[in-house]
Design a protein around this motif. Sequence first.
Motif, PDB file in Angstrom:
ATOM      1  N   LEU A 193       0.829  -1.205   0.000  1.00  0.00           N
ATOM      2  CA  LEU A 193       0.000   0.000   0.000  1.00  0.00           C
ATOM      3  C   LEU A 193       0.863   1.256   0.000  1.00  0.00           C
ATOM      4  CD1 LEU A 193      -2.857   1.123   0.058  1.00  0.00           C
ATOM      5  CD2 LEU A 193      -2.778   1.053   2.557  1.00  0.00           C
ATOM      6  N   VAL A 194       1.947   1.259   0.774  1.00  0.00           N
ATOM      7  CA  VAL A 194       2.869   2.402   0.781  1.00  0.00           C
ATOM      8  C   VAL A 194       3.487   2.594  -0.601  1.00  0.00           C
ATOM      9  CG1 VAL A 194       5.067   3.257   1.686  1.00  0.00           C
ATOM     10  CG2 VAL A 194       3.368   2.294   3.250  1.00  0.00           C
ATOM     11  N   ALA A 195       3.884   1.482  -1.224  1.00  0.00           N
ATOM     12  CA  ALA A 195       4.441   1.577  -2.578  1.00  0.00           C
ATOM     13  C   ALA A 195       3.417   2.163  -3.547  1.00  0.00           C
ATOM     14  CB  ALA A 195       4.884   0.188  -3.050  1.00  0.00           C
ATOM     15  N   SER A 196       2.145   1.778  -3.377  1.00  0.00           N
ATOM     16  CA  SER A 196       1.079   2.329  -4.225  1.00  0.00           C
ATOM     17  C   SER A 196       0.964   3.836  -4.041  1.00  0.00           C
ATOM     18  CB  SER A 196      -0.264   1.664  -3.887  1.00  0.00           C
ATOM     19  OG  SER A 196      -0.216   0.276  -4.074  1.00  0.00           O
ATOM     20  N   LEU A 197       1.025   4.294  -2.809  1.00  0.00           N
ATOM     21  CA  LEU A 197       0.903   5.721  -2.529  1.00  0.00           C
ATOM     22  C   LEU A 197       2.092   6.502  -3.093  1.00  0.00           C
ATOM     23  CD1 LEU A 197      -0.447   5.561   1.141  1.00  0.00           C
ATOM     24  CD2 LEU A 197      -1.732   6.041  -0.956  1.00  0.00           C
ATOM     25  N   VAL A 198       3.291   5.922  -3.028  1.00  0.00           N
ATOM     26  CA  VAL A 198       4.477   6.579  -3.591  1.00  0.00           C
ATOM     27  C   VAL A 198       4.325   6.728  -5.103  1.00  0.00           C
ATOM     28  CG1 VAL A 198       6.950   6.321  -4.028  1.00  0.00           C
ATOM     29  CG2 VAL A 198       6.025   5.844  -1.749  1.00  0.00           C
ATOM     30  N   LEU A 200       1.501   6.765  -6.777  1.00  0.00           N
ATOM     31  CA  LEU A 200       0.430   7.719  -7.031  1.00  0.00           C
ATOM     32  C   LEU A 200       0.941   9.148  -6.871  1.00  0.00           C
ATOM     33  CD1 LEU A 200      -2.593   8.067  -7.643  1.00  0.00           C
ATOM     34  CD2 LEU A 200      -3.015   8.006  -5.178  1.00  0.00           C
ATOM     35  N   ALA A 201       1.793   9.372  -5.863  1.00  0.00           N
ATOM     36  CA  ALA A 201       2.388  10.699  -5.677  1.00  0.00           C
ATOM     37  C   ALA A 201       3.248  11.071  -6.878  1.00  0.00           C
ATOM     38  CB  ALA A 201       3.217  10.723  -4.391  1.00  0.00           C
ATOM     39  N   GLY A 202       3.976  10.099  -7.423  1.00  0.00           N
ATOM     40  CA  GLY A 202       4.780  10.362  -8.612  1.00  0.00           C
ATOM     41  C   GLY A 202       3.920  10.767  -9.796  1.00  0.00           C
ATOM     42  N   MET A 203       2.771  10.105  -9.974  1.00  0.00           N
ATOM     43  CA  MET A 203       1.862  10.480 -11.055  1.00  0.00           C
ATOM     44  C   MET A 203       1.272  11.865 -10.820  1.00  0.00           C
ATOM     45  SD  MET A 203      -0.226   6.993 -12.052  1.00  0.00           S
ATOM     46  CE  MET A 203      -0.835   7.787 -13.542  1.00  0.00           C
ATOM     47  N   ALA A 204       0.979  12.172  -9.553  1.00  0.00           N
ATOM     48  CA  ALA A 204       0.437  13.498  -9.239  1.00  0.00           C
ATOM     49  C   ALA A 204       1.458  14.596  -9.560  1.00  0.00           C
ATOM     50  CB  ALA A 204       0.034  13.553  -7.768  1.00  0.00           C
ATOM     51  N   ALA A 221       1.192   4.032 -13.945  1.00  0.00           N
ATOM     52  CA  ALA A 221      -0.139   3.486 -13.675  1.00  0.00           C
ATOM     53  C   ALA A 221      -0.103   1.957 -13.641  1.00  0.00           C
ATOM     54  CB  ALA A 221      -1.131   3.972 -14.735  1.00  0.00           C
ATOM     55  N   ALA A 222       0.664   1.340 -14.533  1.00  0.00           N
ATOM     56  CA  ALA A 222       0.798  -0.121 -14.534  1.00  0.00           C
ATOM     57  C   ALA A 222       1.457  -0.595 -13.239  1.00  0.00           C
ATOM     58  CB  ALA A 222       1.610  -0.571 -15.740  1.00  0.00           C
ATOM     59  N   ALA A 223       2.498   0.126 -12.795  1.00  0.00           N
ATOM     60  CA  ALA A 223       3.159  -0.229 -11.536  1.00  0.00           C
ATOM     61  C   ALA A 223       2.215  -0.020 -10.353  1.00  0.00           C
ATOM     62  CB  ALA A 223       4.431   0.602 -11.364  1.00  0.00           C
ATOM     63  N   LEU A 224       1.428   1.058 -10.406  1.00  0.00           N
ATOM     64  CA  LEU A 224       0.458   1.327  -9.344  1.00  0.00           C
ATOM     65  C   LEU A 224      -0.572   0.204  -9.272  1.00  0.00           C
ATOM     66  CD1 LEU A 224      -1.003   3.151  -7.271  1.00  0.00           C
ATOM     67  CD2 LEU A 224      -2.086   4.326  -9.208  1.00  0.00           C
ATOM     68  N   TRP A 225      -1.062  -0.225 -10.422  1.00  0.00           N
ATOM     69  CA  TRP A 225      -2.035  -1.326 -10.457  1.00  0.00           C
ATOM     70  C   TRP A 225      -1.435  -2.596  -9.863  1.00  0.00           C
ATOM     71  CZ3 TRP A 225      -1.236  -5.877 -13.239  1.00  0.00           C
ATOM     72  CH2 TRP A 225      -2.308  -6.778 -13.209  1.00  0.00           C
ATOM     73  N   TYR A 226      -0.182  -2.894 -10.213  1.00  0.00           N
ATOM     74  CA  TYR A 226       0.467  -4.111  -9.713  1.00  0.00           C
ATOM     75  C   TYR A 226       0.609  -4.064  -8.188  1.00  0.00           C
ATOM     76  CZ  TYR A 226       3.861  -7.894  -9.299  1.00  0.00           C
ATOM     77  OH  TYR A 226       4.493  -9.057  -8.941  1.00  0.00           O
ATOM     78  N   CYS A 227       1.022  -2.917  -7.662  1.00  0.00           N
ATOM     79  CA  CYS A 227       1.174  -2.792  -6.206  1.00  0.00           C
ATOM     80  C   CYS A 227      -0.184  -2.849  -5.508  1.00  0.00           C
ATOM     81  CB  CYS A 227       1.893  -1.481  -5.865  1.00  0.00           C
ATOM     82  SG  CYS A 227       3.630  -1.460  -6.346  1.00  0.00           S
ATOM     83  N   MET A 228      -1.187  -2.211  -6.102  1.00  0.00           N
ATOM     84  CA  MET A 228      -2.527  -2.231  -5.506  1.00  0.00           C
ATOM     85  C   MET A 228      -3.106  -3.642  -5.507  1.00  0.00           C
ATOM     86  SD  MET A 228      -4.500   0.271  -4.229  1.00  0.00           S
ATOM     87  CE  MET A 228      -4.366   1.793  -5.154  1.00  0.00           C
ATOM     88  N   LEU A 229      -2.789  -4.405  -6.550  1.00  0.00           N
ATOM     89  CA  LEU A 229      -3.246  -5.793  -6.644  1.00  0.00           C
ATOM     90  C   LEU A 229      -2.764  -6.605  -5.441  1.00  0.00           C
ATOM     91  CD1 LEU A 229      -4.575  -8.047  -8.460  1.00  0.00           C
ATOM     92  CD2 LEU A 229      -2.273  -8.415  -9.395  1.00  0.00           C
ATOM     93  N   HIS A 230      -1.572  -6.304  -4.953  1.00  0.00           N
ATOM     94  CA  HIS A 230      -0.989  -7.045  -3.839  1.00  0.00           C
ATOM     95  C   HIS A 230      -1.228  -6.379  -2.486  1.00  0.00           C
ATOM     96  CE1 HIS A 230       1.223  -8.646  -7.315  1.00  0.00           C
ATOM     97  NE2 HIS A 230       1.450  -9.714  -6.580  1.00  0.00           N
ATOM     98  N   SER A 231      -1.887  -5.208  -2.486  1.00  0.00           N
ATOM     99  CA  SER A 231      -2.022  -4.438  -1.238  1.00  0.00           C
ATOM    100  C   SER A 231      -3.222  -4.856  -0.394  1.00  0.00           C
ATOM    101  CB  SER A 231      -2.137  -2.950  -1.562  1.00  0.00           C
ATOM    102  OG  SER A 231      -3.409  -2.665  -2.144  1.00  0.00           O
ATOM    103  N   GLY A 232      -4.205  -5.503  -1.016  1.00  0.00           N
ATOM    104  CA  GLY A 232      -5.448  -5.821  -0.322  1.00  0.00           C
ATOM    105  C   GLY A 232      -6.598  -4.943  -0.773  1.00  0.00           C
ATOM    106  N   VAL A 233      -6.300  -3.729  -1.249  1.00  0.00           N
ATOM    107  CA  VAL A 233      -7.316  -2.873  -1.874  1.00  0.00           C
ATOM    108  C   VAL A 233      -7.545  -3.396  -3.286  1.00  0.00           C
ATOM    109  CG1 VAL A 233      -7.908  -0.525  -2.589  1.00  0.00           C
ATOM    110  CG2 VAL A 233      -6.536  -0.903  -0.529  1.00  0.00           C
TER     111      VAL A 233
END
Length: 398
Positions: A193-198, A200-204, A221-233
């Motif tokens: 989840l932390v990796a996803s937020l990092v 997302l901040a980069g995209m912002a 976005a592809a990296a964000l999706w991959y991290c989110m897939l493993h985050s539980g969200v």
Amino acid sequence: MQRRTLSAASRLAGFLTRTLGGDAGAGLILMAVAAAAIVVANSPLAHAYHAMLHDPLPGSPIARLPTLHHWINDALMAVFFFTVGLEIKREVLAGALADPARRRLPVLAAAAGMAAPALVFLLFAAGQADLHRGWAIPAATDIAFALGVLGLLGRRLPPSLRLFLLTVAIVDDLGAVAIIALFYTAQIAAGWLVASLVLLAGMAILGALRVGRPLPYVLLAAALWYCMLHSGVHATVAGVLAALTIPLRPDRSGDSLLLRLEHALVPWNGYLIVPLFGFANAGVSLAGLGLSDLLAPLPLAIAAGLFLGKQVGIFGAILLAERLGLARPPEGASRLQLWGLALLCGIGFTMSLFIGALAFPAHPALVEQAKLGVLAGSLLSALAGYLVLRLAPPMRGA
């Protein structure tokens, strides 16, 4: 004879082009695909259909996506949600939701149109605690189906009705995404989840710098999706979050990356991703199906939520907002037409099937029951909405 044949073919081609190229197009394709899925699931091809979707793939590159069904629901649908996110951002910043006065009624109607079906569901499922996780299944409206039915009515209806339906559906989609993120999230993996937020901040940051090239966004976005897939969200939430970082403001050349991406992705959504999702998820076996199966607690609660809850919530919100002076109804639309539109909002196909799979991941039998409820409620809403709008006289003076 040959000339007559060519003329008939030309007229048919013209009809198909006009129909499938308009509002009705994506909805009609989705209807056809849903019907095809049900036919296949009740034919000698049923075993092959389920095996193709649910048997493990011989070499899936991502362990969390072992089957074709997982790839469609968790990967392709992330693209669908990305496009939804682009549309939401555009409408909020520069569209029908940008003006507070214009967005007040659609927001109120959408909120009531999500709360009322959930309450109706819980009322019908009272005493069935194991079914309560499905409360959000009837809360969503399928914009492609609803616009498809609306498009079949042609120019009989005022343009304000289509705009109102679009804005209600956009707010509805945003609410559905929030529900998925808040209520259908598995155990959180903090590191992912932390990796996803990092990311997302980069995209912002890219968006704030108004980077106009799509490749950096696509990679992040592809990296964000991959991290989110493993985050539980749920991974599809990554699609909406990523979309909100895409810049809408025109660049130096007067172009906008958000508009370019939305324009490129909408046809893929309407004519490939959503129909593929529908074919993969609408196939329910009707073998031995009787009235008692349709009146079982879960299908009945979902169908009632879609058919009764949606019309009561949306139409009631319109009347109440007008009576309290909070907002005016769509211009040129009669009360009967507004009721017909509220009925159409009970078509909950795509998002309802999606939430149904999330609500009961460990209970395939309940997922199948949920499909029955979604199909029954959506069909009732579509037929009733079409008939009301078809028979409703135009508003006097309109």
